[in-house]
Design a protein around this motif. Structure first.
Motif, short mmCIF file in Angstrom:
data_model
loop_
_atom_site.label_atom_id
_atom_site.label_comp_id
_atom_site.label_asym_id
_atom_site.label_seq_id
_atom_site.Cartn_x
_atom_site.Cartn_y
_atom_site.Cartn_z
N VAL A 489 0.41 -1.50 -0.14
CA VAL A 489 0.09 0.37 -0.21
C VAL A 489 0.84 1.42 0.00
O VAL A 489 2.21 1.64 0.57
CB VAL A 489 -1.09 0.43 1.42
CG1 VAL A 489 -2.61 -0.98 1.06
CG2 VAL A 489 -0.66 -0.54 2.25
N GLU A 490 -0.01 2.38 -0.66
CA GLU A 490 1.23 3.72 -0.69
C GLU A 490 0.01 4.95 -0.62
O GLU A 490 -1.52 4.56 -1.11
CB GLU A 490 1.83 3.80 -1.90
CG GLU A 490 1.56 3.55 -3.55
CD GLU A 490 1.78 3.94 -4.45
OE1 GLU A 490 2.79 3.30 -4.53
OE2 GLU A 490 1.56 3.68 -5.63
N GLY A 491 0.53 5.66 -0.08
CA GLY A 491 -0.33 6.58 0.18
C GLY A 491 0.30 8.28 1.40
O GLY A 491 1.29 7.43 1.63
N GLY A 492 -0.54 8.75 1.94
CA GLY A 492 0.04 9.84 2.55
C GLY A 492 -0.06 9.47 4.14
O GLY A 492 -0.29 7.78 4.04
N ALA A 493 0.56 9.92 5.22
CA ALA A 493 1.11 9.51 6.52
C ALA A 493 0.47 8.72 7.29
O ALA A 493 0.02 8.03 7.56
CB ALA A 493 2.73 10.24 7.18
N HIS A 494 -0.81 10.09 6.91
CA HIS A 494 -2.02 9.82 8.15
C HIS A 494 -2.77 8.78 7.78
O HIS A 494 -2.80 7.27 8.46
CB HIS A 494 -3.39 10.95 8.34
CG HIS A 494 -4.18 10.41 8.68
ND1 HIS A 494 -5.80 10.09 8.49
CD2 HIS A 494 -4.24 11.12 10.52
CE1 HIS A 494 -6.72 9.82 9.64
NE2 HIS A 494 -5.55 10.52 10.06
N SER A 495 -3.33 8.29 6.17
CA SER A 495 -3.46 7.29 5.48
C SER A 495 -2.87 6.05 6.59
O SER A 495 -3.26 4.58 6.65
CB SER A 495 -3.72 7.61 4.28
OG SER A 495 -4.42 8.39 3.59
#
Length: 613
Positions: A489-495
């Protein structure tokens, strides 16, 4: 008043010669008795005055004679002894004899103190030292003692003329007038002799005997010995009796006025200095204010361009319209810096801030009411204060008042609920807000995480993995394999942080549940590969055999050893996967080929190297 009788008259030979008289019985003064030796009182006083004059003259001669007495020895003679008067009785004779002996003794003592002719002190060729004040005073005291002794034995003499004024002192220029340097007045000489008399002969003898100061005599002997040895008295230490009085010094006119003016001028200067310092400090404070930090307006032409202004419109000018401004690029690491976190407040501090904010709003509302901008709110009537607020109206008709209060309470409750609903966001607004938050989170940097799960046969587990990734706008892939399952998975820090909590904490990987239905329905992954349904072609997915939660006997599989591991996490510059998807792979080579399209085949090797315990 009764007169005194039998009063004894004074004896004829007594020494009381004052003007005391015996009063008669009728109170009138009695006639004066005749004086002793046939001399009246007036004649006796004249004789005493003449004796005082002689004493003053002897004193003057003694003060002038010390210089000649130091070099040669004058003939020493006792005080002149006048012919003794015929004594009336034996008492007078004894008195005169005693006084004569005392005079002879004084003369002998004075003879012993004078230097002998031919002594080293008298034969010295050095000039005699001038007599000091102390020596003069000693000589005066001696002369005065001799005069008192001579006066006590001197006979009555003829009346003398009026006493002449005392001669001036010779040491006026040496010391100031007054103090110990002034001799006795001639008129006081008789008082000394008169006050020293007593009624008895023995008392007269003791009082009339001149006293000799042993300290002065010892001092004279020491001084004579020092002179004999060639000692200079001016070089020796001063004695206590040599204290000299100072001349009076009067202040000049205007001295203290000048000092006062100087003090006033000094005070004015100090005040002026303080005022100047205060003004300077005030100027420094003003210069250090916000005005001092204002950037001044730049000039139209700088000093280094003044020489080029005239060459702008010429043909050989070096200034053209081709101006290139470089593009300002931000540092790539700036976008990865986390936003500053708000200050964490304790519950007590949060309540305090809320109370202060509500107080400020209430004061603003009260100010608007006072200015007439808004109407004041109606009184808040409750059942507890109903009788106090409404008063007489509540007493007259309490039922109507209670109904009114109930309506107001319901109205306030409905207004509160309506205000809460109005503040709530709609479904579209919430989605848009979430989308903006996720975009902002992604703009601060892209993080990537790789998880390894031993078994994904539970449909509940697959549903949580799939739906959570979609809710947090994560992209990546799920690689399904009979032996292990790899989730990237990849995305923003919060997610990413939320997804890590799900995979490592929230999901209970050791629990297994039955599928909801065997009919065709929504799949938890893209495509019919959940093992519970067939695809669009009617053929069952090849991953159905290892993704089925039931075994060959129709019982739930035992997932007691099932676990999830975080294989790797890190940061990347941009997203690698376009969307969220899944893929079933039977062999390891197929899984590497699928991940090789995104250049992530090394993650499969890394997942294989992780040992499960």
């Amino acid at each position: 008043m009764a007169s005194k009788v039998g009063k004894r008259p004074l004896p004829p030979g007594s020494d009381e010669n004052d003007s005391k008289r015996i009063r008669s019985n009728n109170g009138s003064p009695a006639p004066a008795l005749p004086a002793a030796n046939g001399i009246s009182e007036m004649e006796r006083k004249k004789q005493e005055a003449a004796a005082r004059m002689a004493a003053v003259k002897a004193k003057l001669a003694a003060s002038r004679a010390p210089a000649q007495a130091a070099t040669s020895r004058p003939p020493v003679s006792a005080a002149p002894t006048p012919p003794a008067a015929t004594p009336v009785n034996t008492v007078e004779a004894k008195k005169l004899e005693a006084q004569r002996k005392i005079a002879e003794m004084k003369a002998k003592m004075a003879t012993k103190r004078l230097p002998v002719i031919g002594s080293p002190a008298s034969t010295s060729t050095a000039p005699p030292a001038p007599p000091s004040d102390r020596e003069q005073r000693i000589a005066e005291a001696r002369a005065r003692a001799q005069q008192i002794a001579a006066r006590s034995i001197a006979p009555a003499a003829a009346p003398a003329p009026a006493p002449a004024p005392p001669p001036p002192r010779q040491d006026v220029g040496k010391s100031a007038r007054g103090g110990l340097g002034i001799g006795l007045h001639p008129s006081l000489m008789g008082d000394l002799s008169a006050s020293g008399k007593s009624k008895g002969a023995r008392g007269n003898q003791q009082r009339d005997t001149p006293r000799i100061n042993p300290y002065l005599a010892a001092g004279d002997d020491d001084q004579k010995n020092e002179q004999d040895q060639g000692f200079d008295p001016s070089l020796g230490p001063r004695r206590g009796g040599e204290r000299k009085s100072k001349q009076l010094e009067f202040n000049q006119k205007g001295k203290f006025m000048a000092q006062a003016n100087a003090l006033r001028q000094q005070a004015k200067l100090e005040e002026m200095k303080k005022r100047i310092a205060a003004e300077a400090r005030k100027m420094e404070i003003e210069e250090a204010s916000d005005k001092a930090f204002l950037v001044p307006v730049p000039p139209e032409v700088e000093w280094w361009d003044e020489g080029l202004i005239d060459k702008i419109d010429t043909e050989d000018t070096i200034i053209t319209a081709l101006i290139q401004h470089p593009v300002i690029l931000k540092a790539p690491q700036d976008k990865f810096q986390p936003a500053p976190k708000p200050l964490m407040l304790t519950p007590t501090e949060q309540k305090k801030l809320r109370r202060q904010r509500r107080m400020a709003d209430m004061k603003e509302e009260q100010a608007k009411i006072r200015l007439g901008l808004i109407d004041p709110p109606p009184p808040k009537v409750k059942k507890s204060n109903m009788m106090i607020v409404l008063g007489e109206q509540a007493v007259k008709d309490p039922t109507a008042v209670e109904a009114r209060v109930n309506r107001e309470i319901a109205q306030r409750a409905s207004d509160h609920a309506k205000a809460n609903v109005d503040r709530q966001l709609t479904k579209e607004q919430r989605a848009e807000k979430l989308k903006l938050q996720q975009a902002g989170d992604e703009a601060r940097g892209i993080l990537i995480a790789v998880f390894k799960v031993d078994n994904l046969s539970s449909g509940k587990h697959r549903y949580q993995v799939d739906v959570t990734a979609k809710q947090h706008a994560l992209t990546g892939i799920v690689v399904l394999h009979p032996e292990m399952n790899l989730i990237i998975v990849e995305g923003g820090a919060h997610s990413i942080n939320a997804y890590k909590k799900l995979m490592l904490n929230r999901i209970q990987w050791s629990e297994n549940t039955l599928p909801l239905s065997n009919s065709a329905g929504p799949s938890t992954f893209t495509g019919a590969n959940d093992g519970t349904s067939k695809g669009d072609s009617g053929q069952q997915n090849r991953a159905a055999q290892w993704l089925n939660p039931l075994d060959e006997r129709g019982e739930l599989k035992d997932l007691g050893e099932n676990k999830c591991h975080l294989v790797w996490e890190g940061q990347e510059g941009r997203r690698i996967f376009r969307n969220w998807s899944s893929r079933a792979c039977v062999t390891d080579g197929e899984a590497r080929d699928v991940l090789g399209r995104s250049k992530m085949e090394n993650m499969w090797t890394l997942g294989r190297s992780v040992k499960t315990t």
